[in-house]
Design a protein around this motif. Sequence first.
Motif, PDB file in Angstrom:
ATOM      1  N   PHE A  59      34.960-106.382 -32.930  1.00  0.00           N
ATOM      2  CA  PHE A  59      36.502-106.184 -32.312  1.00  0.00           C
ATOM      3  C   PHE A  59      36.018-105.455 -31.121  1.00  0.00           C
ATOM      4  CE2 PHE A  59      36.042-102.042 -34.719  1.00  0.00           C
ATOM      5  CZ  PHE A  59      36.414-101.238 -33.759  1.00  0.00           C
ATOM      6  N   GLY A  60      36.876-105.600 -30.034  1.00  0.00           N
ATOM      7  CA  GLY A  60      36.816-104.763 -29.080  1.00  0.00           C
ATOM      8  C   GLY A  60      38.078-103.775 -28.638  1.00  0.00           C
ATOM      9  N   SER A  61      37.940-102.690 -27.966  1.00  0.00           N
ATOM     10  CA  SER A  61      39.063-101.999 -27.740  1.00  0.00           C
ATOM     11  C   SER A  61      38.848-100.933 -26.498  1.00  0.00           C
ATOM     12  CB  SER A  61      39.191-100.709 -28.959  1.00  0.00           C
ATOM     13  OG  SER A  61      40.456-100.206 -28.920  1.00  0.00           O
ATOM     14  N   SER A  83      29.381 -98.890 -26.081  1.00  0.00           N
ATOM     15  CA  SER A  83      30.575 -98.536 -25.287  1.00  0.00           C
ATOM     16  C   SER A  83      30.218 -98.078 -23.867  1.00  0.00           C
ATOM     17  CB  SER A  83      30.920 -97.210 -26.184  1.00  0.00           C
ATOM     18  OG  SER A  83      29.941 -96.149 -26.112  1.00  0.00           O
ATOM     19  N   GLY A 134      33.153-101.649 -28.351  1.00  0.00           N
ATOM     20  CA  GLY A 134      33.177-102.662 -29.392  1.00  0.00           C
ATOM     21  C   GLY A 134      32.113-102.513 -30.394  1.00  0.00           C
ATOM     22  N   ASP A 135      32.596-102.941 -31.689  1.00  0.00           N
ATOM     23  CA  ASP A 135      31.610-102.918 -32.992  1.00  0.00           C
ATOM     24  C   ASP A 135      31.372-104.272 -33.341  1.00  0.00           C
ATOM     25  OD1 ASP A 135      32.236-100.210 -32.600  1.00  0.00           O
ATOM     26  OD2 ASP A 135      32.979-100.056 -34.864  1.00  0.00           O
ATOM     27  N   THR A 142      41.351-107.003 -29.188  1.00  0.00           N
ATOM     28  CA  THR A 142      40.871-108.283 -29.982  1.00  0.00           C
ATOM     29  C   THR A 142      41.134-108.015 -31.384  1.00  0.00           C
ATOM     30  OG1 THR A 142      38.778-107.490 -30.724  1.00  0.00           O
ATOM     31  CG2 THR A 142      38.752-108.448 -28.715  1.00  0.00           C
ATOM     32  N   GLU A 185      27.556-100.650 -32.439  1.00  0.00           N
ATOM     33  CA  GLU A 185      28.655-100.077 -31.523  1.00  0.00           C
ATOM     34  C   GLU A 185      28.184 -99.994 -30.084  1.00  0.00           C
ATOM     35  OE1 GLU A 185      32.234 -97.664 -32.529  1.00  0.00           O
ATOM     36  OE2 GLU A 185      30.962 -96.315 -31.535  1.00  0.00           O
ATOM     37  N   ALA A 204      40.782-105.123 -34.293  1.00  0.00           N
ATOM     38  CA  ALA A 204      40.888-103.712 -33.776  1.00  0.00           C
ATOM     39  C   ALA A 204      42.219-103.050 -34.291  1.00  0.00           C
ATOM     40  CB  ALA A 204      40.646-103.748 -32.220  1.00  0.00           C
ATOM     41  N   GLY A 256      43.560-101.710 -29.271  1.00  0.00           N
ATOM     42  CA  GLY A 256      42.479-102.776 -29.261  1.00  0.00           C
ATOM     43  C   GLY A 256      43.141-103.955 -28.594  1.00  0.00           C
ATOM     44  N   ASP A 296      44.358 -95.267 -27.319  1.00  0.00           N
ATOM     45  CA  ASP A 296      43.532 -96.236 -27.499  1.00  0.00           C
ATOM     46  C   ASP A 296      44.071 -97.384 -28.215  1.00  0.00           C
ATOM     47  OD1 ASP A 296      41.532 -97.406 -28.797  1.00  0.00           O
ATOM     48  OD2 ASP A 296      40.236 -95.838 -29.185  1.00  0.00           O
TER      49      ASP A 296
END
Length: 282
Positions: A217-219, A187, A206-207, A243, A185, A246, A241, A239
């Motif tokens: 995904f990205g958030s 950030s 993102g993870d 992508t 992850e 997410a 997402g 929060d």
Amino acid sequence: MAFLTALVLLGSSGTAWAQCNSEVGQVAASPSQPTTTDSPDTIAPGILEVETGWGRVWPGAGVRHNSVGAMFKMGVFCNFEFRNYFGGWQSQSGPGQPSVNGIGDDWITGQYRFVRETHVLPTAAVHYTLKIPMANVQDGLGSGAKDHIVAVSAGKTVKHTSVNFETKWILLGQPQGGGFNRYEEYSANFTRSLTRHVAITGEVYGDTQSGPDAPAFGSSLWSLSYSVNPRLVFDAGVDAGFTHGAPCKHFFAGVTYAVGDLYRSFRSHRPQGGRAEAVAAE
């Protein structure tokens, strides 16, 4: 490796310890919530802090997940911080599904700040987190397996803006002793004071893919915080997402309170060097 060793030596220098001594008596909140990125700065030695918050997540397919958790954080000694986050009460519901309720998992974290910020160097810290599974597996509130997280964070303050970065390596435990799924992850966030009491935080994270059914995904996260005084801080935000894969959206609100300095009485009874020298002179 040589570079990391040099940073550790810098963080262990007499200057770093002298700076820790300057923090004594400063009872002030240092919220960990609500961001994904951990601050590399540790809370002052002896300070006990309590954080609690509510959140609602929409994972998708009409499912709603609510949670109320609490964190206890303490500066154990110079440059070292201990955190215990208890998932508290969890509830989940969805179309055509019965609602489920129960306690969440317990997370224990140790953080060591090995470099303090200078004009050239950023603050840097290493973190280790262990998840103790307590949530009900049958109700889908937890995996029932232990997770491990190792992280490195760094941060720098420029005028009224604080910028932090973090990389996490996560070992996600699998049920029935099926080993671990590993993913990372990444950030970064910034926090800027808008007024004396109000600050805004923006974050992207993102993870990487953690399994066949868990794509990368990205958030992004945005929040506002209000400091009633140095010891009491409220926060709220969203929060969302950006992508596929997410969480759709996540609303949250919380409060952080610095309880006090648990080492105060110990320090007050500790002999002072100047007084001892005066007695010896007499």
